[in-house]
Write a protein that holds these residues in place. Structure first.
Motif, PDB file in Angstrom:
ATOM      1  N   GLY A  14      39.756 -26.051  18.087  1.00 25.86           N
ATOM      2  CA  GLY A  14      40.338 -24.819  18.603  1.00 25.86           C
ATOM      3  C   GLY A  14      39.855 -23.645  17.796  1.00 25.86           C
ATOM      4  N   VAL A  15      40.652 -22.611  17.782  1.00 26.64           N
ATOM      5  CA  VAL A  15      40.304 -21.427  17.019  1.00 26.64           C
ATOM      6  C   VAL A  15      40.668 -21.629  15.555  1.00 26.64           C
ATOM      7  N   VAL A  16      40.031 -20.841  14.710  1.00 28.44           N
ATOM      8  CA  VAL A  16      40.345 -20.821  13.284  1.00 28.44           C
ATOM      9  C   VAL A  16      40.816 -19.415  12.967  1.00 28.44           C
ATOM     10  N   PRO A  83      37.797 -23.924  26.121  1.00 29.28           N
ATOM     11  CA  PRO A  83      36.379 -24.270  25.940  1.00 29.28           C
ATOM     12  C   PRO A  83      35.519 -23.120  25.409  1.00 29.28           C
ATOM     13  N   TYR A  84      35.896 -21.886  25.737  1.00 28.01           N
ATOM     14  CA  TYR A  84      35.144 -20.718  25.274  1.00 28.01           C
ATOM     15  C   TYR A  84      35.446 -20.377  23.814  1.00 28.01           C
ATOM     16  N   LEU A  85      36.582 -20.876  23.308  1.00 25.43           N
ATOM     17  CA  LEU A  85      37.043 -20.459  21.985  1.00 25.43           C
ATOM     18  C   LEU A  85      36.977 -21.543  20.921  1.00 25.43           C
ATOM     19  N   ASN A 105      32.389 -16.007  17.395  1.00 29.25           N
ATOM     20  CA  ASN A 105      32.425 -17.106  18.351  1.00 29.25           C
ATOM     21  C   ASN A 105      31.057 -17.764  18.493  1.00 29.25           C
ATOM     22  N   PRO A 106      30.930 -19.026  18.040  1.00 26.55           N
ATOM     23  CA  PRO A 106      29.640 -19.714  18.167  1.00 26.55           C
ATOM     24  C   PRO A 106      29.284 -20.050  19.618  1.00 26.55           C
ATOM     25  N   ASN A 107      30.232 -19.951  20.539  1.00 26.86           N
ATOM     26  CA  ASN A 107      29.992 -20.258  21.949  1.00 26.86           C
ATOM     27  C   ASN A 107      29.404 -19.080  22.715  1.00 26.86           C
ATOM     28  N   ALA A 108      29.447 -17.886  22.134  1.00 30.07           N
ATOM     29  CA  ALA A 108      28.944 -16.697  22.824  1.00 30.07           C
ATOM     30  C   ALA A 108      27.422 -16.711  22.825  1.00 30.07           C
ATOM     31  N   GLY A 109      26.845 -16.629  24.012  1.00 30.39           N
ATOM     32  CA  GLY A 109      25.399 -16.590  24.133  1.00 30.39           C
ATOM     33  C   GLY A 109      24.834 -15.222  23.832  1.00 30.39           C
ATOM     34  N   ASP A 116      32.630  -5.584  22.632  1.00 32.68           N
ATOM     35  CA  ASP A 116      33.924  -5.915  23.232  1.00 32.68           C
ATOM     36  C   ASP A 116      33.861  -7.045  24.235  1.00 32.68           C
ATOM     37  N   SER A 117      32.693  -7.443  24.670  1.00 31.20           N
ATOM     38  CA  SER A 117      32.602  -8.543  25.626  1.00 31.20           C
ATOM     39  C   SER A 117      31.414  -9.438  25.265  1.00 31.20           C
ATOM     40  N   PHE A 118      31.421 -10.634  25.872  1.00 31.86           N
ATOM     41  CA  PHE A 118      30.371 -11.610  25.560  1.00 31.86           C
ATOM     42  C   PHE A 118      30.064 -12.441  26.806  1.00 31.86           C
ATOM     43  N   ASN A 119      29.000 -13.230  26.688  1.00 29.35           N
ATOM     44  CA  ASN A 119      28.659 -14.170  27.760  1.00 29.35           C
ATOM     45  C   ASN A 119      28.261 -15.498  27.153  1.00 29.35           C
TER      46      ASN A 119
END
Length: 119
Positions: A14-16, A83-85, A105-109, A116-119
């Motif tokens: 999960g998140v840290v 899953p995104y976090l 976030n290591p999941n952000a491409g 402010d936003s990611f993909n």
């Protein structure tokens, strides 16, 4: 897992939340005189890169929430956002240039220029 008659939910991923971020969030709750709220971390569609983070205090527990405890602060992530976090680190920065919660976030491409936003 049952402790003293209470049922708790443990998650292995999960998140840290850093100690600094947990302390800041607990401080905000104490200022409001609330001990019935958890920090909710969510991902929603929006922003110029497609997804935006949401951090807010929430009294609701949703079915399927991942629940984690950080030094007495409950953190909830809904099952659609989880899953995104997974593996994301939430910190609190207080400097001359910036003040507020940050998410690594290591999941952000990729992210937008404003951050402010990611993909």
């Amino acid at each position: 897992m049952t402790v003293s008659g209470e049922t708790t939910q443990e998650t292995t991923q999960g998140v840290v939340l850093t100690d600094v971020a947990a302390e800041k969030a607990r401080g905000l709750l104490e200022q409001e005189g609330r001990d019935d709220l958890a920090l909710r971390v969510a991902v929603q569609p929006g922003g110029c890169s497609g997804l935006v983070y949401q951090l807010f205090f929430d009294e609701r527990q949703q079915d399927g929430d991942q629940i984690q405890d950080f030094n007495g602060l409950a953190v909830r992530v809904d099952r659609m956002s989880a899953p995104y976090l997974t593996g994301a680190t939430i910190d609190f920065v207080d400097s001359i240039e910036k003040q507020g919660f940050t998410i690594d976030n290591p999941n952000a491409g990729g992210s937008c220029a404003c951050g402010d936003s990611f993909n």
